[in-house]
Design a protein around this motif. Structure first.
Motif, PDB file in Angstrom:
ATOM      1  N   ARG A  52       0.830  -1.191   0.000  1.00 10.79           N
ATOM      2  CA  ARG A  52       0.000   0.000   0.000  1.00 10.79           C
ATOM      3  C   ARG A  52       0.878   1.260   0.000  1.00 10.79           C
ATOM      4  NH1 ARG A  52      -0.089  -1.415   5.585  1.00 10.79           N
ATOM      5  NH2 ARG A  52       0.155   0.391   6.978  1.00 10.79           N
ATOM      6  N   TYR A 205      -9.793  -3.514  -0.322  1.00 13.50           N
ATOM      7  CA  TYR A 205      -9.619  -4.868   0.214  1.00 13.50           C
ATOM      8  C   TYR A 205      -8.206  -5.384  -0.088  1.00 13.50           C
ATOM      9  CZ  TYR A 205     -10.107  -9.916   0.753  1.00 13.50           C
ATOM     10  OH  TYR A 205      -9.926 -11.223   1.120  1.00 13.50           O
ATOM     11  N   ILE A 206      -7.756  -5.164  -1.323  1.00 16.22           N
ATOM     12  CA  ILE A 206      -6.408  -5.589  -1.715  1.00 16.22           C
ATOM     13  C   ILE A 206      -5.362  -4.853  -0.876  1.00 16.22           C
ATOM     14  CG2 ILE A 206      -4.698  -5.527  -3.575  1.00 16.22           C
ATOM     15  CD1 ILE A 206      -6.991  -5.967  -5.550  1.00 16.22           C
ATOM     16  N   TYR A 208      -5.745  -3.406   2.062  1.00 16.13           N
ATOM     17  CA  TYR A 208      -5.818  -3.790   3.480  1.00 16.13           C
ATOM     18  C   TYR A 208      -5.144  -5.139   3.728  1.00 16.13           C
ATOM     19  CZ  TYR A 208      -7.735  -4.673   8.120  1.00 16.13           C
ATOM     20  OH  TYR A 208      -7.875  -4.935   9.461  1.00 16.13           O
ATOM     21  N   ASN A 209      -5.211  -6.022   2.732  1.00 22.42           N
ATOM     22  CA  ASN A 209      -4.649  -7.362   2.895  1.00 22.42           C
ATOM     23  C   ASN A 209      -3.254  -7.498   2.289  1.00 22.42           C
ATOM     24  OD1 ASN A 209      -6.850  -9.310   4.086  1.00 22.42           O
ATOM     25  ND2 ASN A 209      -7.921  -7.967   2.670  1.00 22.42           N
ATOM     26  N   SER A 210      -2.621  -6.363   2.009  1.00 21.32           N
ATOM     27  CA  SER A 210      -1.296  -6.418   1.392  1.00 21.32           C
ATOM     28  C   SER A 210      -0.208  -6.008   2.382  1.00 21.32           C
ATOM     29  CB  SER A 210      -1.248  -5.497   0.158  1.00 21.32           C
ATOM     30  OG  SER A 210      -1.435  -4.146   0.532  1.00 21.32           O
ATOM     31  N   LYS A 211      -0.390  -6.399   3.627  1.00 11.76           N
ATOM     32  CA  LYS A 211       0.628  -6.075   4.633  1.00 11.76           C
ATOM     33  C   LYS A 211       1.964  -6.707   4.248  1.00 11.76           C
ATOM     34  CE  LYS A 211       1.177  -8.284   8.462  1.00 11.76           C
ATOM     35  NZ  LYS A 211       1.080  -8.888   9.798  1.00 11.76           N
ATOM     36  N   ASN A 242      -0.253  -4.115  11.406  1.00 14.85           N
ATOM     37  CA  ASN A 242      -1.710  -4.129  11.288  1.00 14.85           C
ATOM     38  C   ASN A 242      -2.295  -2.822  11.787  1.00 14.85           C
ATOM     39  OD1 ASN A 242      -2.085  -6.782  10.240  1.00 14.85           O
ATOM     40  ND2 ASN A 242      -1.638  -7.620  12.277  1.00 14.85           N
TER      41      ASN A 242
END
Length: 398
Positions: A52, A205-206, A208-211, A242
């Motif tokens: 991100r 969504y992508i 947020y889940n691309s940590k 997170n």
């Protein structure tokens, strides 16, 4: 409305030119410091994998490699250009608006244009892209159909979301502008809005889940150092964290909440007056025949509160929220979507006072706009007399 709008535009043009000069000059004196968090944010890229906030950082990285110019130089020159375009756009955006006392004070609010210069930690941050996108979207509004305007929104807002995910909370401003284009609701428009919304939510969504993993973060920072001779800044070291990490930083005490409520009340007061005194003109739009203008503005304001519950940068959230609400208000006023309710007793009383007694007007402007400003972080005390401090910094550097 005020007479002699040309003189007002002249003085506001001087004010805008001064702010533009200060923005460029102050950035030129600090961009090469590794502690400059604004520049460090722009350095985030995809050298360690998708992450991100990395879209523009990767874009600048590729330009740097192609034209053989240091990455930091590419970024700062981009920001100089953005500053120039932004301030010129703001001036042109309000130039032809008939101004009253409330609009003038709202434009001079310490939460608007002057804030990033008073708090140089915020100078050159990524929210500038949100502001510019909205101004451009407002300019193009009268020239495109609903379908083309929605297509444009997807193209200009996707890179902004990939540059900073916080932009999702300001997307409703663009959607409401789109809704002004709808006179009749039909299936095609409902589907277009639905699928575009799904698309933007999918992007979030992508993101947020691309940590990033610690290995990917180390790889990105290593490549930034080896290839570009740069160091990862503070922002990069939160990419593998997170949202709970951000939430754990928050812990406002009652004194912090009280101070920030005062910042909101004093900083927004004349914008609130403008919203309260305005109403929709007669419209064929079915949506806005159901809702009044104040309700629409509340709807737009509510998502801008969410960042206050996520991160400590409350000064920035005040600045973005206020800027977007004011720009949207001016867009509506400029396009004759709304008009003033001049019969309102408060409006009539204050206008009469300001007209008859210029001392009260100038004192109000000075006290509300030029004696204070919020700091970047919620637990810091209020800054004092930003114009004096800006001039003092200029004198020191020059």
């Amino acid at each position: 409305m005020l007479k002699n709008d040309k003189k007002l535009n002249y003085y506001f043009g001087i004010y805008i030119a001064f702010l533009c000069f200060c923005s460029i000059y102050f950035l030129s004196t600090s961009y090469d410091h590794f502690s400059n968090n604004a520049i460090s944010e722009w350095l985030i890229n995809y050298q360690g994998g998708f992450v991100r906030r990395g879209f523009f950082g990767e874009f600048f990285a590729q330009i740097s490699l192609f034209i053989k110019i240091p990455l930091r130089e590419v970024i700062v020159n981009f920001l100089y250009l953005i500053f120039f375009i932004y301030y010129i756009s703001i001036f042109l955006f309000i130039k032809n608006i008939q101004k009253n006392y409330f609009i003038i004070i709202a434009l001079l609010s310490p939460l608007f244009l002057i804030w990033p210069i008073a708090e140089r930690e915020a100078l050159g941050r990524k929210e500038l892209l949100i502001f510019l996108a909205f101004i451009f979207f407002s300019y193009i509004y009268n020239y495109l159909s609903f379908r083309l305007l929605l297509t444009l929104l997807i193209f200009i807002y996707t890179p902004i979301l990939l540059t900073h995910e916080i932009a999702i909370f300001y997307l409703p401003f663009f959607y409401i502008v789109l809704f002004f284009k709808i006179e009749k609701i039909n299936l095609e428009r409902i589907l277009l809005i639905f699928f575009s919304s799904i698309f933007f939510l999918f992007i979030i969504y992508i993101i947020y889940n691309s940590k990033m993993s610690s290995i990917e973060l180390e790889l990105m920072c290593s490549n930034i150092e080896k290839i570009f001779n740069e160091k990862c800044g503070l922002g990069a070291y939160f990419l593998d964290k997170n949202i709970e990490v951000y939430l754990n930083e928050l812990g406002p005490k009652p004194t912090h909440l009280l101070r920030n409520l005062l910042i909101f009340f004093i900083g927004y007061i004349f914008l609130i007056f403008l919203i309260f005194f305005s109403k929709f003109n007669e419209t064929k739009n079915i949506i806005f025949r159901i809702f009044n203008y104040q309700l629409v503005m509340i709807f737009l304001f509510l998502p801008t509160i969410i960042p206050f519950f996520i991160a400590v940068d409350w000064g920035r959230w005040f600045n973005i929220s206020y800027t977007m609400l004011l720009l949207f208000y001016l867009f509506c006023f400029k396009n004759k979507i709304i008009s003033f309710n001049k019969t309102n007793k408060i409006y009539f009383y204050l206008s009469k006072k300001f007209s008859k007694n210029k001392t009260i007007l100038f004192l109000s402007i000075f006290l509300i706009c030029f004696t204070w400003n919020p700091k970047a972080v919620y637990n810091e005390d209020i800054g004092s007399i930003p114009i004096y401090r800006i001039l003092a910094k200029l004198h020191k550097h020059l």
